[in-house]
Scaffold this motif. Structure first.
Motif, PDB file in Angstrom:
ATOM      1  N   PRO A  70       0.837  -1.208   0.000  1.00  0.00           N
ATOM      2  CA  PRO A  70       0.000   0.000   0.000  1.00  0.00           C
ATOM      3  C   PRO A  70       0.867   1.252   0.000  1.00  0.00           C
ATOM      4  N   VAL A  71       0.315   2.331  -0.571  1.00  0.00           N
ATOM      5  CA  VAL A  71       1.067   3.595  -0.594  1.00  0.00           C
ATOM      6  C   VAL A  71       0.375   4.616   0.290  1.00  0.00           C
ATOM      7  N   LEU A  72       1.174   5.309   1.069  1.00  0.00           N
ATOM      8  CA  LEU A  72       0.671   6.356   1.957  1.00  0.00           C
ATOM      9  C   LEU A  72       1.015   7.692   1.319  1.00  0.00           C
ATOM     10  N   LYS A  73      -0.030   8.513   1.035  1.00  0.00           N
ATOM     11  CA  LYS A  73       0.227   9.797   0.366  1.00  0.00           C
ATOM     12  C   LYS A  73      -0.151  10.942   1.282  1.00  0.00           C
ATOM     13  N   GLU A  74       0.658  11.992   1.245  1.00  0.00           N
ATOM     14  CA  GLU A  74       0.345  13.125   2.112  1.00  0.00           C
ATOM     15  C   GLU A  74      -0.856  13.909   1.576  1.00  0.00           C
ATOM     16  N   ILE A  75      -1.530  14.581   2.514  1.00  0.00           N
ATOM     17  CA  ILE A  75      -2.706  15.378   2.169  1.00  0.00           C
ATOM     18  C   ILE A  75      -2.247  16.756   1.704  1.00  0.00           C
ATOM     19  N   VAL A  76      -2.672  17.185   0.523  1.00  0.00           N
ATOM     20  CA  VAL A  76      -2.248  18.490   0.014  1.00  0.00           C
ATOM     21  C   VAL A  76      -3.455  19.390  -0.251  1.00  0.00           C
ATOM     22  N   GLU A  77      -4.320  18.929  -1.148  1.00  0.00           N
ATOM     23  CA  GLU A  77      -5.423  19.797  -1.598  1.00  0.00           C
ATOM     24  C   GLU A  77      -6.346  20.171  -0.437  1.00  0.00           C
ATOM     25  N   GLU A  78      -6.469  19.263   0.561  1.00  0.00           N
ATOM     26  CA  GLU A  78      -7.388  19.514   1.686  1.00  0.00           C
ATOM     27  C   GLU A  78      -6.801  20.490   2.700  1.00  0.00           C
ATOM     28  N   ASN A  79      -5.547  20.869   2.523  1.00  0.00           N
ATOM     29  CA  ASN A  79      -4.929  21.766   3.499  1.00  0.00           C
ATOM     30  C   ASN A  79      -5.484  23.186   3.322  1.00  0.00           C
ATOM     31  N   PRO A  80      -6.230  23.692   4.324  1.00  0.00           N
ATOM     32  CA  PRO A  80      -6.917  24.984   4.135  1.00  0.00           C
ATOM     33  C   PRO A  80      -5.977  26.187   4.122  1.00  0.00           C
ATOM     34  N   PHE A  81      -4.710  25.983   4.488  1.00  0.00           N
ATOM     35  CA  PHE A  81      -3.781  27.118   4.590  1.00  0.00           C
ATOM     36  C   PHE A  81      -2.827  27.236   3.403  1.00  0.00           C
ATOM     37  N   MET A  82      -2.891  26.237   2.508  1.00  0.00           N
ATOM     38  CA  MET A  82      -1.897  26.142   1.432  1.00  0.00           C
ATOM     39  C   MET A  82      -1.812  27.405   0.568  1.00  0.00           C
ATOM     40  N   GLU A  83      -2.956  27.858   0.083  1.00  0.00           N
ATOM     41  CA  GLU A  83      -2.963  28.998  -0.836  1.00  0.00           C
ATOM     42  C   GLU A  83      -2.503  30.268  -0.111  1.00  0.00           C
ATOM     43  N   ARG A  84      -3.035  30.472   1.092  1.00  0.00           N
ATOM     44  CA  ARG A  84      -2.691  31.677   1.856  1.00  0.00           C
ATOM     45  C   ARG A  84      -1.209  31.657   2.246  1.00  0.00           C
ATOM     46  N   PHE A  85      -0.699  30.461   2.537  1.00  0.00           N
ATOM     47  CA  PHE A  85       0.712  30.328   2.911  1.00  0.00           C
ATOM     48  C   PHE A  85       1.612  30.834   1.785  1.00  0.00           C
ATOM     49  N   TYR A  86       1.349  30.388   0.546  1.00  0.00           N
ATOM     50  CA  TYR A  86       2.219  30.798  -0.554  1.00  0.00           C
ATOM     51  C   TYR A  86       2.071  32.287  -0.881  1.00  0.00           C
ATOM     52  N   GLN A  87       0.915  32.891  -0.468  1.00  0.00           N
ATOM     53  CA  GLN A  87       0.758  34.332  -0.696  1.00  0.00           C
ATOM     54  C   GLN A  87       1.475  35.149   0.384  1.00  0.00           C
ATOM     55  N   ASN A  88       1.565  34.561   1.594  1.00  0.00           N
ATOM     56  CA  ASN A  88       2.174  35.303   2.701  1.00  0.00           C
ATOM     57  C   ASN A  88       2.760  34.319   3.720  1.00  0.00           C
ATOM     58  N   LEU A  89       4.002  33.921   3.472  1.00  0.00           N
ATOM     59  CA  LEU A  89       4.635  32.891   4.305  1.00  0.00           C
ATOM     60  C   LEU A  89       4.683  33.289   5.779  1.00  0.00           C
ATOM     61  N   ASP A  90       5.064  34.532   6.048  1.00  0.00           N
ATOM     62  CA  ASP A  90       5.248  34.942   7.446  1.00  0.00           C
ATOM     63  C   ASP A  90       3.945  34.854   8.226  1.00  0.00           C
ATOM     64  N   GLU A  91       2.871  35.187   7.577  1.00  0.00           N
ATOM     65  CA  GLU A  91       1.577  35.232   8.260  1.00  0.00           C
ATOM     66  C   GLU A  91       1.021  33.829   8.539  1.00  0.00           C
ATOM     67  N   TRP A  92       1.231  32.901   7.623  1.00  0.00           N
ATOM     68  CA  TRP A  92       0.487  31.635   7.692  1.00  0.00           C
ATOM     69  C   TRP A  92       1.325  30.391   7.993  1.00  0.00           C
ATOM     70  N   SER A  93       2.650  30.584   8.154  1.00  0.00           N
ATOM     71  CA  SER A  93       3.478  29.370   8.263  1.00  0.00           C
ATOM     72  C   SER A  93       3.172  28.535   9.514  1.00  0.00           C
ATOM     73  N   PHE A  94       2.896  29.169  10.662  1.00  0.00           N
ATOM     74  CA  PHE A  94       2.663  28.348  11.854  1.00  0.00           C
ATOM     75  C   PHE A  94       1.417  27.469  11.680  1.00  0.00           C
ATOM     76  N   GLN A  95       0.345  28.072  11.177  1.00  0.00           N
ATOM     77  CA  GLN A  95      -0.888  27.301  10.961  1.00  0.00           C
ATOM     78  C   GLN A  95      -0.639  26.165   9.965  1.00  0.00           C
ATOM     79  N   LEU A  96       0.072  26.490   8.878  1.00  0.00           N
ATOM     80  CA  LEU A  96       0.319  25.473   7.852  1.00  0.00           C
ATOM     81  C   LEU A  96       1.179  24.332   8.388  1.00  0.00           C
ATOM     82  N   GLU A  97       2.261  24.672   9.093  1.00  0.00           N
ATOM     83  CA  GLU A  97       3.147  23.617   9.611  1.00  0.00           C
ATOM     84  C   GLU A  97       2.407  22.749  10.630  1.00  0.00           C
ATOM     85  N   MET A  98       1.594  23.377  11.473  1.00  0.00           N
ATOM     86  CA  MET A  98       0.838  22.594  12.468  1.00  0.00           C
ATOM     87  C   MET A  98      -0.177  21.672  11.787  1.00  0.00           C
TER      88      MET A  98
END
Ligand SMILES: Nc1ncnc2c1ncn2[C@@H]1O[C@H](COP(=O)(O)OP(=O)(O)OP(=O)(O)O)[C@@H](O)[C@H]1O
Ligand SMILES: Nc1nc(=O)c2ncn([C@H]3C[C@H](O)[C@@H](CO)O3)c2[nH]1
Length: 212
Positions: free
Chosen positions: A31-59
Protein backbone atom coordinates in the motif's frame (compact mmCIF):
# COMPACT_ATOMS: atom_id res chain seq x y z
CA UNK A 1 16.01 -6.14 7.37
CA UNK A 2 14.16 -8.28 9.90
CA UNK A 3 11.25 -5.93 10.55
CA UNK A 4 8.20 -5.03 8.48
CA UNK A 5 9.50 -2.97 5.54
CA UNK A 6 8.64 0.73 5.72
CA UNK A 7 9.97 2.82 2.84
CA UNK A 8 9.72 6.61 2.52
CA UNK A 9 10.36 8.63 -0.62
CA UNK A 10 11.67 12.13 0.07
CA UNK A 11 13.00 15.19 -1.71
CA UNK A 12 12.17 18.86 -2.24
CA UNK A 13 8.94 20.18 -3.72
CA UNK A 14 8.09 18.60 -7.07
CA UNK A 15 11.01 16.13 -7.03
CA UNK A 16 8.67 13.27 -7.93
CA UNK A 17 8.02 11.70 -4.51
CA UNK A 18 4.37 10.79 -5.04
CA UNK A 19 5.11 9.52 -8.54
CA UNK A 20 7.99 7.29 -7.42
CA UNK A 21 6.26 6.12 -4.22
CA UNK A 22 3.23 5.06 -6.27
CA UNK A 23 5.42 3.21 -8.78
CA UNK A 24 7.41 1.47 -6.03
CA UNK A 25 4.24 0.47 -4.19
CA UNK A 26 2.88 -1.14 -7.37
CA UNK A 27 6.17 -2.92 -8.06
CA UNK A 28 6.55 -4.18 -4.48
CA UNK A 29 2.84 -4.87 -4.07
CA UNK A 30 2.55 -2.66 -1.00
CA UNK A 31 0.00 0.00 0.00
CA UNK A 32 1.07 3.59 -0.59
CA UNK A 33 0.67 6.36 1.96
CA UNK A 34 0.23 9.80 0.37
CA UNK A 35 0.35 13.13 2.11
CA UNK A 36 -2.71 15.38 2.17
CA UNK A 37 -2.25 18.49 0.01
CA UNK A 38 -5.42 19.80 -1.60
CA UNK A 39 -7.39 19.51 1.69
CA UNK A 40 -4.93 21.77 3.50
CA UNK A 41 -6.92 24.98 4.13
CA UNK A 42 -3.78 27.12 4.59
CA UNK A 43 -1.90 26.14 1.43
CA UNK A 44 -2.96 29.00 -0.84
CA UNK A 45 -2.69 31.68 1.86
CA UNK A 46 0.71 30.33 2.91
CA UNK A 47 2.22 30.80 -0.55
CA UNK A 48 0.76 34.33 -0.70
CA UNK A 49 2.17 35.30 2.70
CA UNK A 50 4.64 32.89 4.31
CA UNK A 51 5.25 34.94 7.45
CA UNK A 52 1.58 35.23 8.26
CA UNK A 53 0.49 31.63 7.69
CA UNK A 54 3.48 29.37 8.26
CA UNK A 55 2.66 28.35 11.85
CA UNK A 56 -0.89 27.30 10.96
CA UNK A 57 0.32 25.47 7.85
CA UNK A 58 3.15 23.62 9.61
CA UNK A 59 0.84 22.59 12.47
CA UNK A 60 -1.76 21.33 10.01
CA UNK A 61 0.83 19.18 8.20
CA UNK A 62 2.21 17.92 11.50
CA UNK A 63 -1.20 16.92 12.90
CA UNK A 64 -2.17 15.23 9.66
CA UNK A 65 1.03 13.24 9.39
CA UNK A 66 0.86 12.33 13.08
CA UNK A 67 -2.61 10.87 12.54
CA UNK A 68 -1.69 9.16 9.26
CA UNK A 69 1.47 7.55 10.64
CA UNK A 70 -0.25 6.53 13.88
CA UNK A 71 -2.97 4.81 11.85
CA UNK A 72 -0.37 3.28 9.55
CA UNK A 73 1.45 1.79 12.49
CA UNK A 74 -1.63 0.30 14.15
CA UNK A 75 -3.51 -0.80 11.03
CA UNK A 76 -0.67 -1.89 8.74
CA UNK A 77 2.86 -2.13 10.14
CA UNK A 78 1.90 -3.85 13.41
CA UNK A 79 -0.26 -6.25 11.39
CA UNK A 80 2.79 -7.16 9.30
CA UNK A 81 1.88 -5.15 6.18
CA UNK A 82 4.80 -3.27 4.58
CA UNK A 83 4.22 0.31 3.41
CA UNK A 84 5.63 2.86 0.97
CA UNK A 85 5.10 6.50 1.94
CA UNK A 86 5.61 9.66 -0.12
CA UNK A 87 7.06 11.47 2.89
CA UNK A 88 9.17 11.05 6.01
CA UNK A 89 7.93 12.72 9.19
CA UNK A 90 11.28 14.54 9.39
CA UNK A 91 10.15 16.76 6.52
CA UNK A 92 8.07 18.70 9.05
CA UNK A 93 11.27 19.82 10.70
CA UNK A 94 12.99 20.56 7.38
CA UNK A 95 10.20 22.93 6.35
CA UNK A 96 9.44 24.44 9.76
CA UNK A 97 13.08 25.32 10.43
CA UNK A 98 12.94 27.29 7.19
CA UNK A 99 9.52 28.93 7.54
CA UNK A 100 9.19 29.62 11.30
CA UNK A 101 11.06 32.09 13.45
CA UNK A 102 11.64 32.87 17.12
CA UNK A 103 9.11 31.63 19.68
CA UNK A 104 6.92 29.95 17.09
CA UNK A 105 9.84 27.90 15.82
CA UNK A 106 10.78 26.90 19.37
CA UNK A 107 7.21 25.94 20.26
CA UNK A 108 6.84 23.98 17.04
CA UNK A 109 10.08 22.06 17.71
CA UNK A 110 8.82 21.01 21.13
CA UNK A 111 5.45 19.89 19.76
CA UNK A 112 7.18 18.09 16.88
CA UNK A 113 9.27 15.99 19.28
CA UNK A 114 6.37 15.25 21.62
CA UNK A 115 4.22 14.05 18.73
CA UNK A 116 6.76 12.21 16.62
CA UNK A 117 9.37 10.61 18.87
CA UNK A 118 7.53 7.29 19.08
CA UNK A 119 6.14 7.19 15.53
CA UNK A 120 7.39 4.44 13.21
CA UNK A 121 10.45 5.51 11.23
CA UNK A 122 11.18 4.09 7.78
CA UNK A 123 14.11 1.71 7.37
CA UNK A 124 14.75 2.98 3.85
CA UNK A 125 14.55 6.52 2.49
CA UNK A 126 14.68 7.02 -1.27
CA UNK A 127 15.92 10.59 -1.53
CA UNK A 128 15.31 12.28 -4.89
CA UNK A 129 17.59 15.26 -5.25
CA UNK A 130 17.14 17.66 -8.15
CA UNK A 131 18.25 21.07 -9.37
CA UNK A 132 16.14 24.21 -9.18
CA UNK A 133 15.51 24.04 -12.93
CA UNK A 134 14.20 20.48 -12.78
CA UNK A 135 11.95 21.23 -9.81
CA UNK A 136 10.54 24.38 -11.41
CA UNK A 137 9.80 22.46 -14.62
CA UNK A 138 7.96 19.72 -12.70
CA UNK A 139 6.02 22.22 -10.57
CA UNK A 140 4.97 24.02 -13.77
CA UNK A 141 4.04 20.71 -15.43
CA UNK A 142 1.87 19.68 -12.49
CA UNK A 143 0.20 23.09 -12.56
CA UNK A 144 -1.13 23.51 -9.00
CA UNK A 145 -2.26 27.15 -9.07
CA UNK A 146 -0.95 28.06 -5.59
CA UNK A 147 2.58 26.90 -6.48
CA UNK A 148 3.02 28.78 -9.73
CA UNK A 149 4.48 31.98 -8.22
CA UNK A 150 6.68 30.18 -5.73
CA UNK A 151 9.67 32.23 -4.63
CA UNK A 152 12.76 30.76 -6.28
CA UNK A 153 14.88 31.62 -3.26
CA UNK A 154 12.54 29.55 -1.05
CA UNK A 155 12.84 26.54 -3.33
CA UNK A 156 16.62 26.97 -3.64
CA UNK A 157 16.89 27.09 0.16
CA UNK A 158 14.80 23.93 0.49
CA UNK A 159 17.12 22.09 -1.90
CA UNK A 160 20.01 22.96 0.45
CA UNK A 161 17.95 22.19 3.54
CA UNK A 162 17.19 18.73 2.16
CA UNK A 163 20.87 18.10 1.47
CA UNK A 164 21.80 19.04 5.05
CA UNK A 165 18.89 17.07 6.50
CA UNK A 166 19.82 13.87 4.65
CA UNK A 167 23.47 14.25 5.68
CA UNK A 168 22.41 14.76 9.28
CA UNK A 169 19.97 11.80 9.23
CA UNK A 170 22.78 9.58 7.93
CA UNK A 171 24.65 10.42 11.14
CA UNK A 172 21.82 10.52 13.69
CA UNK A 173 19.95 7.49 12.30
CA UNK A 174 22.70 5.26 10.88
CA UNK A 175 20.33 2.27 10.87
CA UNK A 176 18.27 4.00 8.14
CA UNK A 177 19.38 3.28 4.58
CA UNK A 178 19.34 6.33 2.34
CA UNK A 179 19.22 5.62 -1.41
CA UNK A 180 19.94 8.83 -3.32
CA UNK A 181 18.44 9.29 -6.78
CA UNK A 182 19.81 12.01 -9.06
CA UNK A 183 16.52 13.44 -10.29
CA UNK A 184 18.22 15.47 -13.04
CA UNK A 185 19.90 12.47 -14.65
CA UNK A 186 17.56 9.63 -13.71
CA UNK A 187 14.11 9.62 -15.27
CA UNK A 188 12.17 6.83 -13.58
CA UNK A 189 9.00 7.88 -15.44
CA UNK A 190 10.22 7.73 -19.04
CA UNK A 191 12.98 5.11 -18.71
CA UNK A 192 11.82 1.73 -17.36
CA UNK A 193 15.41 0.65 -16.72
CA UNK A 194 15.97 3.71 -14.52
CA UNK A 195 12.96 2.74 -12.42
CA UNK A 196 14.09 -0.91 -12.32
CA UNK A 197 17.50 0.12 -10.98
CA UNK A 198 15.88 2.05 -8.11
CA UNK A 199 13.44 -0.78 -7.37
CA UNK A 200 16.31 -3.30 -7.30
CA UNK A 201 18.19 -1.20 -4.76
CA UNK A 202 15.12 -0.97 -2.56
CA UNK A 203 14.48 -4.71 -2.84
CA UNK A 204 18.09 -5.46 -1.94
CA UNK A 205 17.68 -3.44 1.24
CA UNK A 206 14.34 -4.82 2.34
CA UNK A 207 14.72 -8.45 1.29
CA UNK A 208 18.41 -9.07 0.88
CA UNK A 209 20.10 -6.33 2.85
CA UNK A 210 21.71 -6.54 6.25
CA UNK A 211 19.50 -7.74 9.09
CA UNK A 212 18.39 -4.82 11.28
N1 LIG B 1 11.08 11.61 -13.44
C1 LIG B 1 10.16 12.45 -13.89
N2 LIG B 1 10.21 12.94 -15.12
C2 LIG B 1 9.29 13.80 -15.56
N3 LIG B 1 8.25 14.24 -14.84
C3 LIG B 1 8.15 13.78 -13.60
C4 LIG B 1 9.09 12.89 -13.05
N4 LIG B 1 8.73 12.65 -11.77
C5 LIG B 1 7.62 13.36 -11.54
N5 LIG B 1 7.26 14.02 -12.65
C6 LIG B 1 6.13 14.94 -12.77
O1 LIG B 1 6.47 16.08 -11.98
C7 LIG B 1 5.33 16.55 -11.27
C8 LIG B 1 5.64 16.48 -9.78
O2 LIG B 1 5.72 15.11 -9.37
P1 LIG B 1 5.16 14.63 -7.96
O3 LIG B 1 3.80 15.19 -7.72
O4 LIG B 1 5.35 13.16 -7.92
O5 LIG B 1 6.20 15.37 -7.01
P2 LIG B 1 6.28 15.42 -5.43
O6 LIG B 1 7.70 15.37 -5.06
O7 LIG B 1 5.39 14.39 -4.84
O8 LIG B 1 5.68 16.87 -5.15
P3 LIG B 1 5.33 17.60 -3.77
O9 LIG B 1 6.60 17.96 -3.12
O10 LIG B 1 4.59 18.81 -4.18
O11 LIG B 1 4.51 16.67 -2.96
C9 LIG B 1 4.15 15.68 -11.71
O12 LIG B 1 3.50 16.34 -12.76
C10 LIG B 1 4.83 14.39 -12.20
O13 LIG B 1 4.05 13.75 -13.20
N1 LIG C 1 5.73 24.70 4.56
C1 LIG C 1 5.50 23.42 4.31
N2 LIG C 1 5.67 22.50 5.27
C2 LIG C 1 5.48 21.17 5.07
O1 LIG C 1 5.65 20.33 5.97
C3 LIG C 1 5.09 20.79 3.76
N3 LIG C 1 4.81 19.60 3.19
C4 LIG C 1 4.47 19.84 1.93
N4 LIG C 1 4.51 21.16 1.69
C5 LIG C 1 4.12 21.82 0.43
C6 LIG C 1 5.04 21.63 -0.71
C7 LIG C 1 4.11 21.57 -1.89
O2 LIG C 1 3.78 22.89 -2.32
C8 LIG C 1 2.85 20.95 -1.33
C9 LIG C 1 2.73 19.45 -1.55
O3 LIG C 1 3.82 18.75 -1.06
O4 LIG C 1 2.87 21.24 0.05
C10 LIG C 1 4.90 21.78 2.79
N5 LIG C 1 5.11 23.09 3.05
Amino acid sequence: MNQVPFIAVEGPIGAGKTTLATMLAAELNMPVLKEIVEENPFMERFYQNLDEWSFQLEMFFLCNRYKQLGDTESKLIRQGTPVVSDYHIYKNLIFSERTLKGREREKYRQIYHVLTDDLPKPGVIVYIKASLETLLARIAKRGRSFEQDMDRAYLRQLIEDYESAMASLAVTEPETTIITVDGDAVDFVAEPEHFDAIAEQVKAHIYGGPVR
